[in-house]
Design a protein around this motif. Structure first.
Motif, PDB file in Angstrom:
ATOM      1  N   UNK A 129      63.078  82.557  96.474  1.00 26.19           N
ATOM      2  CA  UNK A 129      63.049  82.834  94.946  1.00 26.19           C
ATOM      3  C   UNK A 129      63.148  84.420  94.591  1.00 26.19           C
ATOM      4  N   UNK A 130      62.704  85.211  95.570  1.00 25.94           N
ATOM      5  CA  UNK A 130      62.579  86.787  95.225  1.00 25.94           C
ATOM      6  C   UNK A 130      64.090  87.216  95.401  1.00 25.94           C
ATOM      7  N   UNK A 131      64.900  86.501  96.640  1.00 22.99           N
ATOM      8  CA  UNK A 131      66.299  87.019  96.900  1.00 22.99           C
ATOM      9  C   UNK A 131      67.362  86.228  95.656  1.00 22.99           C
ATOM     10  N   UNK A 132      67.019  85.331  95.012  1.00 24.23           N
ATOM     11  CA  UNK A 132      67.662  84.385  94.074  1.00 24.23           C
ATOM     12  C   UNK A 132      67.571  85.426  92.708  1.00 24.23           C
ATOM     13  N   UNK A 133      66.491  85.958  92.679  1.00 24.90           N
ATOM     14  CA  UNK A 133      66.104  86.697  91.311  1.00 24.90           C
ATOM     15  C   UNK A 133      66.848  88.218  91.411  1.00 24.90           C
ATOM     16  N   UNK A 134      67.305  88.547  92.659  1.00 22.61           N
ATOM     17  CA  UNK A 134      67.772  89.767  92.873  1.00 22.61           C
ATOM     18  C   UNK A 134      69.244  89.676  92.803  1.00 22.61           C
ATOM     19  N   UNK A 135      69.960  88.482  92.792  1.00 18.57           N
ATOM     20  CA  UNK A 135      71.215  88.303  93.002  1.00 18.57           C
ATOM     21  C   UNK A 135      71.651  86.986  91.988  1.00 18.57           C
ATOM     22  N   UNK A 136      73.089  87.189  91.749  1.00 17.52           N
ATOM     23  CA  UNK A 136      73.593  86.109  90.637  1.00 17.52           C
ATOM     24  C   UNK A 136      74.444  84.969  91.064  1.00 17.52           C
ATOM     25  N   UNK A 137      75.123  84.997  92.188  1.00 17.71           N
ATOM     26  CA  UNK A 137      75.985  84.013  92.617  1.00 17.71           C
ATOM     27  C   UNK A 137      75.920  83.631  94.096  1.00 17.71           C
ATOM     28  N   UNK A 138      74.851  84.057  94.737  1.00 17.42           N
ATOM     29  CA  UNK A 138      74.843  83.611  96.068  1.00 17.42           C
ATOM     30  C   UNK A 138      74.272  82.239  96.255  1.00 17.42           C
ATOM     31  N   UNK A 139      75.061  81.329  97.059  1.00 16.31           N
ATOM     32  CA  UNK A 139      74.435  79.965  97.100  1.00 16.31           C
ATOM     33  C   UNK A 139      73.911  79.847  98.837  1.00 16.31           C
ATOM     34  N   UNK A 140      73.019  79.046  98.688  1.00 15.94           N
ATOM     35  CA  UNK A 140      72.110  78.802 100.041  1.00 15.94           C
ATOM     36  C   UNK A 140      71.914  77.344 100.300  1.00 15.94           C
ATOM     37  N   UNK A 141      72.355  77.113 101.645  1.00 17.94           N
ATOM     38  CA  UNK A 141      71.944  75.978 102.154  1.00 17.94           C
ATOM     39  C   UNK A 141      70.673  75.992 102.866  1.00 17.94           C
ATOM     40  N   UNK A 142      69.604  75.251 102.292  1.00 14.52           N
ATOM     41  CA  UNK A 142      68.326  75.077 102.571  1.00 14.52           C
ATOM     42  C   UNK A 142      68.052  73.905 103.451  1.00 14.52           C
ATOM     43  N   UNK A 143      67.887  73.680 104.581  1.00 14.95           N
ATOM     44  CA  UNK A 143      67.686  72.588 105.500  1.00 14.95           C
ATOM     45  C   UNK A 143      66.132  72.647 105.534  1.00 14.95           C
ATOM     46  N   UNK A 144      65.530  71.654 105.256  1.00 16.54           N
ATOM     47  CA  UNK A 144      64.160  71.551 105.733  1.00 16.54           C
ATOM     48  C   UNK A 144      63.954  70.034 106.342  1.00 16.54           C
ATOM     49  N   UNK A 145      63.312  70.115 107.456  1.00 16.21           N
ATOM     50  CA  UNK A 145      62.918  68.840 108.280  1.00 16.21           C
ATOM     51  C   UNK A 145      61.530  68.784 108.683  1.00 16.21           C
ATOM     52  N   UNK A 146      60.959  67.768 108.830  1.00 13.76           N
ATOM     53  CA  UNK A 146      59.706  67.434 109.580  1.00 13.76           C
ATOM     54  C   UNK A 146      59.815  67.820 110.947  1.00 13.76           C
ATOM     55  N   UNK A 147      59.255  68.637 111.478  1.00 11.15           N
ATOM     56  CA  UNK A 147      59.409  68.832 113.068  1.00 11.15           C
ATOM     57  C   UNK A 147      59.014  67.538 113.730  1.00 11.15           C
ATOM     58  N   UNK A 148      59.516  67.363 114.711  1.00 14.85           N
ATOM     59  CA  UNK A 148      59.468  66.108 115.821  1.00 14.85           C
ATOM     60  C   UNK A 148      58.058  66.224 116.190  1.00 14.85           C
ATOM     61  N   UNK A 149      57.346  65.002 116.145  1.00 18.13           N
ATOM     62  CA  UNK A 149      56.138  64.755 116.573  1.00 18.13           C
ATOM     63  C   UNK A 149      55.148  64.990 115.406  1.00 18.13           C
ATOM     64  N   UNK A 150      55.517  65.273 114.128  1.00 19.99           N
ATOM     65  CA  UNK A 150      54.700  65.456 113.107  1.00 19.99           C
ATOM     66  C   UNK A 150      54.974  64.551 111.876  1.00 19.99           C
ATOM     67  N   UNK A 151      53.962  64.289 110.976  1.00 24.96           N
ATOM     68  CA  UNK A 151      54.138  63.552 109.851  1.00 24.96           C
ATOM     69  C   UNK A 151      54.612  64.371 108.724  1.00 24.96           C
ATOM     70  N   UNK A 152      55.486  63.565 107.775  1.00 28.27           N
ATOM     71  CA  UNK A 152      55.947  64.161 106.879  1.00 28.27           C
ATOM     72  C   UNK A 152      54.791  64.680 105.756  1.00 28.27           C
ATOM     73  N   UNK A 153      54.894  66.023 105.132  1.00 25.56           N
ATOM     74  CA  UNK A 153      54.018  66.528 104.176  1.00 25.56           C
ATOM     75  C   UNK A 153      54.012  65.645 102.968  1.00 25.56           C
ATOM     76  N   UNK A 154      52.597  65.265 102.744  1.00 28.97           N
ATOM     77  CA  UNK A 154      52.406  64.546 101.329  1.00 28.97           C
ATOM     78  C   UNK A 154      53.111  64.993 100.068  1.00 28.97           C
ATOM     79  N   UNK A 155      53.882  64.106  99.395  1.00 29.31           N
ATOM     80  CA  UNK A 155      54.376  64.333  98.116  1.00 29.31           C
ATOM     81  C   UNK A 155      55.394  65.762  98.282  1.00 29.31           C
ATOM     82  N   UNK A 156      56.114  65.768  99.205  1.00 29.72           N
ATOM     83  CA  UNK A 156      56.788  67.065  99.702  1.00 29.72           C
ATOM     84  C   UNK A 156      58.109  67.121  98.601  1.00 29.72           C
ATOM     85  N   UNK A 157      58.715  66.081  98.335  1.00 28.81           N
ATOM     86  CA  UNK A 157      59.798  66.235  97.448  1.00 28.81           C
ATOM     87  C   UNK A 157      59.304  66.790  96.057  1.00 28.81           C
TER      88      UNK A 157
END
Length: 318
Positions: A129-157
């Protein structure tokens, strides 16, 4: 004991031979390709510098980081060298030009790499959010995954949408054929890969695992990884026609049966050959398939290598 020594001797011999293979290939083939001389004037705003009305999402060669949020993982000088894949914070990576982030979380919303953990996902979100606030048109692909062997964080979406909702580009396959200008002010393609929770569907604020693919090979042999990357990339459709992102990772990883198990000296075996890889993509006729290109310990030259090819595509030079 003798058998173990013999095995280690053979492994070191193979590693040395593979390092020489890449070195010789680099000397013979060089690192010249369309856009290889291009250097963005401002890496923090390199997409804007190419012209947001000219840059189509499927023409971008996206510089990415592998295990992006591991700069402070583990205990310094003790466990950190075995899991740290980046020395810069997520914010610093974005400023340097990174546009694809690979974030792994556990059930407590903490970033992790295997069994080791670091700061919470809120630190990553804050940096973005800091980076986005300092720029105007840079697009990011943010991949978030549950690490292998762990459970999904509750209500993460729900949490992610609360934090990033104003920036999220909703799942829609038409996005691949659009320019950055057509997507603004939305600026994040968030790929959520849960362990057991339902995967995001069309129209969701989140994209699913089918939209970001790769063919990971777990090896510490640099030429083996280099060749595998080329092989799997050549089997993909051209980036201009596919409805998913495909990632190639310019990394090799420590193996438990090898004495050298710290990330940096191992991944350095391939790190310097990113430009050679792009050159070989042209030689092998698969440069039009290259899309996300990720690395450990990202640096300016790696970013420039990707941005240069993007610039050549945008200008119609390849």
């Amino acid at each position: 004991m003798g058998s173990l020594f013999s095995k280690q001797f053979e492994r070191r011999k193979n590693i040395k031979a593979e390092k020489k293979t890449l070195c010789d290939l680099n000397e013979n083939c060089g690192e010249s390709y369309p856009g290889s001389d291009y250097r963005p004037a401002d890496r923090k705003n390199w997409m804007a510098g190419l012209g947001v009305d000219k840059v189509y999402i499927n023409k971008i060669v996206w510089p990415g980081t592998h295990d992006s949020a591991t700069n402070k993982i583990g205990i310094p000088f003790i466990t950190r060298p075995f899991a740290q894949c980046q020395s810069l914070s997520v914010y610093q990576q974005l400023v340097k030009g990174t546009r694809v982030l690979d974030i792994r979380v556990n059930e407590n919303r903490r970033v992790c790499h295997g069994v080791l953990t670091t700061y919470g996902i809120d630190v990553v979100i804050g940096d973005i959010k800091k980076f986005l606030s300092e720029t105007q048109s840079e697009v990011i692909i943010l991949e978030i995954r549950t690490e292998f062997g762990h459970q999904d964080p509750p209500e993460f979406e729900k949490y992610l949408e609360e934090q990033l909702g104003e920036y999220l580009i909703h799942q829609d396959e038409h996005v691949f054929g659009k320019t950055i200008a057509e997507l603004l002010p939305k600026r994040i393609i968030c790929v959520w890969k849960p362990s057991k929770s339902p995967r995001p569907q069309s129209g969701s604020p989140f994209w699913n695992a089918g939209h970001l693919k790769d063919n990971w090979i777990d090896t510490d042999l640099p030429s083996t990884k280099f060749d595998s990357n080329l092989k799997h990339l050549s089997e993909q459709p051209p980036a201009s026609s596919r409805k998913f992102f495909y990632r190639v990772e310019n990394t090799v990883t420590p193996q438990p049966d090898n004495p050298i198990v710290c990330v940096k000296p191992v991944t350095n075996r391939i790190h310097g050959y990113a430009r050679l890889f792009i050159t070989q993509c042209f030689t092998k006729g698969c440069a039009d398939r290259l899309q996300i290109f990720s690395t450990d310990f990202i640096d300016e030259d790696f970013v420039d290598a990707c941005v240069g090819l993007t610039q050549a595509r945008v200008e119609g030079a390849c």
